[in-house]
Scaffold this motif. Structure first.
Motif, mmCIF file in Angstrom:
data_model
loop_
_atom_site.group_PDB
_atom_site.id
_atom_site.type_symbol
_atom_site.label_atom_id
_atom_site.label_comp_id
_atom_site.label_asym_id
_atom_site.label_seq_id
_atom_site.Cartn_x
_atom_site.Cartn_y
_atom_site.Cartn_z
ATOM 1 N N PHE A 76 73.221 57.397 27.953
ATOM 2 C CA PHE A 76 72.973 55.977 27.672
ATOM 3 C C PHE A 76 73.138 55.153 28.948
ATOM 4 N N ASN A 77 74.082 55.521 29.804
ATOM 5 C CA ASN A 77 74.204 54.850 31.105
ATOM 6 C C ASN A 77 72.947 55.073 31.938
ATOM 7 N N ALA A 78 72.424 56.287 31.925
ATOM 8 C CA ALA A 78 71.216 56.601 32.700
ATOM 9 C C ALA A 78 70.033 55.753 32.253
ATOM 10 N N ILE A 79 69.914 55.541 30.955
ATOM 11 C CA ILE A 79 68.821 54.725 30.423
ATOM 12 C C ILE A 79 68.864 53.307 30.994
ATOM 13 N N ASN A 80 70.054 52.805 31.225
ATOM 14 C CA ASN A 80 70.211 51.430 31.703
ATOM 15 C C ASN A 80 70.091 51.290 33.214
ATOM 16 N N CYS A 81 69.790 52.368 33.898
ATOM 17 C CA CYS A 81 69.583 52.347 35.346
ATOM 18 C C CYS A 81 68.080 52.277 35.638
ATOM 19 N N PRO A 82 67.702 52.043 36.881
ATOM 20 C CA PRO A 82 66.282 51.923 37.226
ATOM 21 C C PRO A 82 65.456 53.116 36.735
ATOM 22 N N PRO A 88 61.218 60.841 30.583
ATOM 23 C CA PRO A 88 61.141 61.663 29.373
ATOM 24 C C PRO A 88 62.286 62.661 29.245
ATOM 25 N N PHE A 89 62.785 63.178 30.370
ATOM 26 C CA PHE A 89 63.895 64.126 30.283
ATOM 27 C C PHE A 89 65.148 63.455 29.718
ATOM 28 N N ILE A 90 65.432 62.247 30.177
ATOM 29 C CA ILE A 90 66.600 61.526 29.662
ATOM 30 C C ILE A 90 66.437 61.304 28.158
ATOM 31 N N LEU A 92 64.658 63.056 26.021
ATOM 32 C CA LEU A 92 64.790 64.328 25.311
ATOM 33 C C LEU A 92 66.246 64.759 25.223
ATOM 34 N N ARG A 93 66.941 64.760 26.354
ATOM 35 C CA ARG A 93 68.317 65.249 26.351
ATOM 36 C C ARG A 93 69.209 64.353 25.489
ATOM 37 N N LEU A 94 68.959 63.042 25.512
ATOM 38 C CA LEU A 94 69.729 62.144 24.659
ATOM 39 C C LEU A 94 69.440 62.442 23.187
ATOM 40 N N GLY A 95 68.176 62.663 22.858
ATOM 41 C CA GLY A 95 67.834 63.024 21.480
ATOM 42 C C GLY A 95 68.494 64.319 21.051
ATOM 43 N N GLU A 96 68.492 65.307 21.921
ATOM 44 C CA GLU A 96 69.131 66.584 21.602
ATOM 45 C C GLU A 96 70.633 66.413 21.414
ATOM 46 N N THR A 97 71.223 65.587 22.253
ATOM 47 C CA THR A 97 72.664 65.323 22.156
ATOM 48 C C THR A 97 72.994 64.637 20.836
ATOM 49 N N LEU A 98 72.210 63.639 20.482
ATOM 50 C CA LEU A 98 72.431 62.933 19.216
ATOM 51 C C LEU A 98 72.239 63.879 18.032
ATOM 52 N N TYR A 99 71.270 64.758 18.136
ATOM 53 C CA TYR A 99 71.057 65.772 17.106
ATOM 54 C C TYR A 99 72.307 66.624 16.932
ATOM 55 N N GLU A 100 72.858 67.094 18.052
ATOM 56 C CA GLU A 100 74.053 67.939 17.998
ATOM 57 C C GLU A 100 75.262 67.174 17.456
ATOM 58 N N LEU A 101 75.256 65.861 17.605
ATOM 59 C CA LEU A 101 76.332 65.032 17.056
ATOM 60 C C LEU A 101 76.100 64.694 15.587
ATOM 61 N N GLY A 102 74.973 65.141 15.038
ATOM 62 C CA GLY A 102 74.685 64.933 13.623
ATOM 63 C C GLY A 102 73.938 63.653 13.304
ATOM 64 N N ASP A 103 73.517 62.911 14.310
ATOM 65 C CA ASP A 103 72.775 61.667 14.095
ATOM 66 C C ASP A 103 71.279 61.950 14.227
ATOM 67 N N VAL A 104 70.733 62.639 13.215
ATOM 68 C CA VAL A 104 69.357 63.131 13.283
ATOM 69 C C VAL A 104 68.351 61.985 13.317
ATOM 70 N N ASN A 105 68.610 60.902 12.600
ATOM 71 C CA ASN A 105 67.659 59.778 12.617
ATOM 72 C C ASN A 105 67.547 59.157 13.999
ATOM 73 N N GLU A 109 64.309 59.332 17.147
ATOM 74 C CA GLU A 109 63.778 58.224 17.941
ATOM 75 C C GLU A 109 63.620 58.620 19.410
ATOM 76 N N TYR A 110 64.645 59.213 19.982
ATOM 77 C CA TYR A 110 64.612 59.555 21.400
ATOM 78 C C TYR A 110 63.748 60.786 21.679
ATOM 79 N N ILE A 111 63.777 61.752 20.788
ATOM 80 C CA ILE A 111 62.927 62.930 20.959
ATOM 81 C C ILE A 111 61.457 62.524 20.865
#
Length: 138
Positions: A76-82, A88-90, A92-105, A109-111
């Motif tokens: 999330f910090n990376a998203i707020n940087c230039p 797309p990698f950020i 994807l990885r954020l979406g995968e991380t949220l998935y692993e945390l159980g926040d599939v909805n 969005e990020y995937i």
């Protein structure tokens, strides 16, 4: 904003050491190394391009280390940087991380953003379960 050449070179050198540690599966040491590089970035950190890739490296390394809470925070910090929101990698990885945390909805969005930015090719080295999250949306 761009850093002075000498500082930039120091940061790149330290991040390269972090990359080597990641390649050796020494995730904890890599994280410490990336944090040293981040410490060199002037405040406010979100104004500097270097912060985008340092936060991304930290988020990715934490993801590989299965520390999903830390990964989420760094990404999330990376998203707020230039250019972070356009990376797309950020996304994807954020979406995968949220998935692993159980926040599939929220993961969806990020995937989906990653898919829109990069296409299916971004999933080539990823587990099928992540693409499956957005199959019905495309």
């Amino acid at each position: 904003m761009e850093l002075h050449d000498e500082l930039y070179e120091r940061i790149v050198s330290i991040c390269s050491q972090g990359d080597d540690l990641v390649n050796s599966f020494e995730f904890e040491n890599a994280i410490k190394t990336y944090l040293k590089a981040l410490d060199l970035v002037p405040e406010p950190k979100q104004n500097w391009e270097a912060s985008t890739w340092i936060y991304t490296a930290l988020g990715d390394t934490c993801y590989m280390n299965k520390d999903y809470d830390a990964s989420k925070d760094f990404l999330f910090n990376a998203i707020n940087c230039p250019d972070g929101i356009e990376n797309p990698f950020i996304m994807l990885r954020l979406g995968e991380t949220l998935y692993e945390l159980g926040d599939v909805n929220k993961a969806k969005e990020y995937i989906l953003r990653a898919y829109i930015l990069e296409g299916y090719s971004i999933f080539e080295n990823e587990e099928d379960k992540y693409f499956d999250v957005i199959k019905s949306e495309i």
